[in-house]
Design a protein around this motif. Structure first.
Motif, PDB file in Angstrom:
ATOM      1  N   GLU A 206      52.818  61.101  31.190  1.00 47.15           N
ATOM      2  CA  GLU A 206      52.890  62.488  31.637  1.00 47.15           C
ATOM      3  C   GLU A 206      54.103  62.754  32.525  1.00 47.15           C
ATOM      4  O   GLU A 206      54.808  63.756  32.345  1.00 47.15           O
ATOM      5  CB  GLU A 206      51.606  62.841  32.392  1.00 47.15           C
ATOM      6  N   LEU A 207      54.359  61.848  33.475  1.00 39.65           N
ATOM      7  CA  LEU A 207      55.424  62.094  34.443  1.00 39.65           C
ATOM      8  C   LEU A 207      56.798  61.649  33.960  1.00 39.65           C
ATOM      9  O   LEU A 207      57.805  62.270  34.296  1.00 39.65           O
ATOM     10  CB  LEU A 207      55.095  61.380  35.760  1.00 39.65           C
ATOM     11  N   LYS A 208      56.857  60.560  33.196  1.00 38.70           N
ATOM     12  CA  LYS A 208      58.141  60.028  32.720  1.00 38.70           C
ATOM     13  C   LYS A 208      58.001  59.617  31.250  1.00 38.70           C
ATOM     14  O   LYS A 208      58.017  58.432  30.913  1.00 38.70           O
ATOM     15  CB  LYS A 208      58.585  58.834  33.564  1.00 38.70           C
ATOM     16  N   PRO A 209      57.874  60.598  30.355  1.00 41.32           N
ATOM     17  CA  PRO A 209      57.571  60.277  28.950  1.00 41.32           C
ATOM     18  C   PRO A 209      58.645  59.462  28.246  1.00 41.32           C
ATOM     19  O   PRO A 209      58.348  58.737  27.294  1.00 41.32           O
ATOM     20  CB  PRO A 209      57.410  61.658  28.301  1.00 41.32           C
ATOM     21  N   GLU A 210      59.907  59.540  28.692  1.00 38.99           N
ATOM     22  CA  GLU A 210      60.986  58.824  28.021  1.00 38.99           C
ATOM     23  C   GLU A 210      61.336  57.502  28.689  1.00 38.99           C
ATOM     24  O   GLU A 210      62.229  56.801  28.238  1.00 38.99           O
ATOM     25  CB  GLU A 210      62.242  59.710  27.960  1.00 38.99           C
ATOM     26  N   ALA A 211      60.644  57.176  29.761  1.00 40.53           N
ATOM     27  CA  ALA A 211      60.967  55.952  30.505  1.00 40.53           C
ATOM     28  C   ALA A 211      60.288  54.739  29.874  1.00 40.53           C
ATOM     29  O   ALA A 211      59.366  54.856  29.062  1.00 40.53           O
ATOM     30  CB  ALA A 211      60.548  56.100  31.957  1.00 40.53           C
TER      31      ALA A 211
ATOM     32  N   GLU B  44      50.247  48.979  24.121  1.00 43.93           N
ATOM     33  CA  GLU B  44      50.819  49.905  25.104  1.00 43.93           C
ATOM     34  C   GLU B  44      52.330  49.731  25.190  1.00 43.93           C
ATOM     35  O   GLU B  44      53.091  50.701  25.169  1.00 43.93           O
ATOM     36  CB  GLU B  44      50.216  49.651  26.485  1.00 43.93           C
ATOM     37  N   LEU B  45      52.741  48.489  25.277  1.00 42.29           N
ATOM     38  CA  LEU B  45      54.161  48.170  25.405  1.00 42.29           C
ATOM     39  C   LEU B  45      54.913  48.500  24.130  1.00 42.29           C
ATOM     40  O   LEU B  45      55.969  49.154  24.150  1.00 42.29           O
ATOM     41  CB  LEU B  45      54.311  46.691  25.755  1.00 42.29           C
ATOM     42  N   ASN B  46      54.367  48.078  22.985  1.00 40.91           N
ATOM     43  CA  ASN B  46      55.052  48.278  21.709  1.00 40.91           C
ATOM     44  C   ASN B  46      55.175  49.753  21.348  1.00 40.91           C
ATOM     45  O   ASN B  46      56.197  50.181  20.804  1.00 40.91           O
ATOM     46  CB  ASN B  46      54.309  47.532  20.598  1.00 40.91           C
ATOM     47  N   ALA B  47      54.138  50.532  21.644  1.00 45.12           N
ATOM     48  CA  ALA B  47      54.166  51.956  21.298  1.00 45.12           C
ATOM     49  C   ALA B  47      55.296  52.675  22.031  1.00 45.12           C
ATOM     50  O   ALA B  47      56.026  53.478  21.439  1.00 45.12           O
ATOM     51  CB  ALA B  47      52.818  52.596  21.624  1.00 45.12           C
ATOM     52  N   GLN B  48      55.455  52.399  23.314  1.00 38.34           N
ATOM     53  CA  GLN B  48      56.511  53.055  24.082  1.00 38.34           C
ATOM     54  C   GLN B  48      57.890  52.545  23.677  1.00 38.34           C
ATOM     55  O   GLN B  48      58.852  53.312  23.623  1.00 38.34           O
ATOM     56  CB  GLN B  48      56.272  52.863  25.581  1.00 38.34           C
ATOM     57  N   ASP B  49      58.002  51.244  23.388  1.00 36.51           N
ATOM     58  CA  ASP B  49      59.282  50.695  22.932  1.00 36.51           C
ATOM     59  C   ASP B  49      59.699  51.314  21.601  1.00 36.51           C
ATOM     60  O   ASP B  49      60.873  51.648  21.397  1.00 36.51           O
ATOM     61  CB  ASP B  49      59.183  49.175  22.783  1.00 36.51           C
TER      62      ASP B  49
ATOM     63  N   LYS C  65      64.014  51.092  21.941  1.00 39.31           N
ATOM     64  CA  LYS C  65      64.586  49.939  22.628  1.00 39.31           C
ATOM     65  C   LYS C  65      63.512  49.253  23.457  1.00 39.31           C
ATOM     66  O   LYS C  65      62.461  49.848  23.745  1.00 39.31           O
ATOM     67  CB  LYS C  65      65.764  50.337  23.511  1.00 39.31           C
ATOM     68  N   LEU C  66      63.790  48.014  23.840  1.00 40.13           N
ATOM     69  CA  LEU C  66      62.799  47.217  24.547  1.00 40.13           C
ATOM     70  C   LEU C  66      62.700  47.616  26.012  1.00 40.13           C
ATOM     71  O   LEU C  66      63.693  47.972  26.653  1.00 40.13           O
ATOM     72  CB  LEU C  66      63.164  45.728  24.457  1.00 40.13           C
ATOM     73  N   SER C  67      61.461  47.560  26.535  1.00 42.26           N
ATOM     74  CA  SER C  67      61.243  47.842  27.953  1.00 42.26           C
ATOM     75  C   SER C  67      61.723  46.689  28.815  1.00 42.26           C
ATOM     76  O   SER C  67      62.328  46.893  29.861  1.00 42.26           O
ATOM     77  CB  SER C  67      59.749  48.085  28.226  1.00 42.26           C
ATOM     78  N   LYS C  68      61.422  45.482  28.369  1.00 41.96           N
ATOM     79  CA  LYS C  68      61.769  44.308  29.151  1.00 41.96           C
ATOM     80  C   LYS C  68      63.121  43.770  28.704  1.00 41.96           C
ATOM     81  O   LYS C  68      63.290  43.340  27.566  1.00 41.96           O
ATOM     82  CB  LYS C  68      60.698  43.217  28.999  1.00 41.96           C
TER      83      LYS C  68
END
Length: 369
Positions: free
Chosen positions: A109-114, A153-158, A163-166
């Protein structure tokens, strides 16, 4: 006597008791509000009074809201900035109703692209700290534990971001350190060697003044940071000699132009080094590594992976209380995957089997004829 504030040193403190209809309902207070201003102390007293009165009426579990807990939380400027949008969203909610899923979903909600790493660092961590601080103040207020983003959770946002979060950090090694130092000025060469040898953080390192040195015992005083207490750290005689040989250097504030206190490595802040290091790495024809990768990641990988030091000993030397943390984050595999796979195809050397020796025949006695 109702709560009242008074100034003690730089901060405002409170004394007295919270009252309800003229009757004290709490023990006597004598503690710091954490505020440098009278207005902040007034806000602290108002929040504490409202909270204790609701505790008296409905019980502590249902009394404290997130916004009230934020007022009571001693946030530094960075955390305070992060808590503003979180409080706007969760402020009216009682702490007892805030769950792990609520905190983790707030990132969308607060940072959808982060990245999920940003959600964890800038949303989950400060919000969790507020709730658990309230729990430590009053154990009847429920605390909260939150698991890291992982799996779907991680894969969906990546996948959404593409691009990768980590980001995989590359730790420094001795060759990188030597090439960096060959291209660097004395202050930056000493700085990178110091962090690689001690696992000191960049902010701890750039904050060192000459008052923090104990040359006779080869010790350097590191300030407290990120859960680590301030402490002396032992360095090699060579490292101490290199530090002591550095020319004294003072920098000016980029905002005011005023001369700042003299620091050993010459930097005014923990971010000043960045552009200079990029130029040094380019000159040395080596990949750019951040101070964190060169220092803490390089330190632990060097000891445990390259030199085979016991992780417990390495963690103690780097001031980690729990060895599992640096093993999970700071130890980096360096063997090539193909080489490891090849081990399964290598035929083991068969030990040579010795042929059994024939026992000598016993010579029998000839029959007398």
């Amino acid at each position: 006597m109702p709560l009242e504030h008074y100034k003690r040193g730089r901060f405002y403190w409170v004394r007295g008791r919270v009252e309800f209809n003229g009757t004290p309902i709490t023990d006597y207070y004598r503690e710091s509000t954490g505020s440098l201003t009278e207005a902040g102390a007034d806000d602290w007293i108002a929040a504490e009074t409202n909270y204790q009165r609701r505790c008296h009426l409905v019980g502590p579990e249902a009394a404290l809201t997130f916004a009230e807990a934020v007022v009571l939380y001693p946030a530094n400027p960075e955390a305070a900035k992060q808590l503003i949008p979180i409080t706007a969203r969760l402020g009216s909610m009682p702490l007892s109703s805030i769950t792990e899923d609520i905190l983790k979903d707030l990132g969308k909600e607060l940072k959808p692209e982060a990245s999920t790493e940003t959600w964890w660092r800038e949303i989950v961590t400060p919000a969790r700290a507020v709730i658990n601080k309230a729990h430590r103040r009053n154990p009847k207020v429920p605390g909260i534990s939150v698991s890291r983003y992982a799996g779907e959770e991680l894969n969906a946002q990546d996948n959404k971001r593409g691009k990768l979060s980590k980001i995989r950090r590359i730790p420094a090694n001795k060759e990188w350190i030597e090439r960096f130092c060959a291209a660097a000025d004395p202050h930056n060469a000493a700085l990178v060697r110091f962090m690689f040898e001690t696992a000191a953080r960049i902010d701890q390192s750039t904050s060192i003044t000459h008052d923090h040195l104990d040359p006779k015992s080869y010790r350097v005083w590191l300030k407290a940071q990120k859960g680590h207490v301030a402490t002396w750290v032992v360095v090699t005689p060579e490292m101490m000699g290199e530090i002591l040989s550095l020319p004294h250097k003072r920098t000016r504030s980029p905002k005011t132009g005023k001369l700042l206190e003299q620091r050993v490595f010459g930097y005014a802040s923990s971010t000043s080094y960045n552009e200079r290091w990029k130029r040094i790495c380019s000159k040395a024809d080596i990949p750019y590594l951040s101070a964190h990768a060169a220092g803490r990641h390089g330190f632990f990988t060097e000891l445990t992976v390259r030199q085979g030091i016991n992780p417990i000993d390495a963690a103690k030397a780097g001031r980690w209380a729990d060895p599992s943390l640096p093993m999970r984050i700071y130890a980096h595999a360096e063997a090539e995957e193909a080489d490891l796979r090849a081990l399964f195809r290598t035929k083991p050397v068969q030990p040579k089997t010795k042929k059994p020796r024939k026992s000598p025949k016993k010579k029998g006695k000839k029959d007398d004829k």
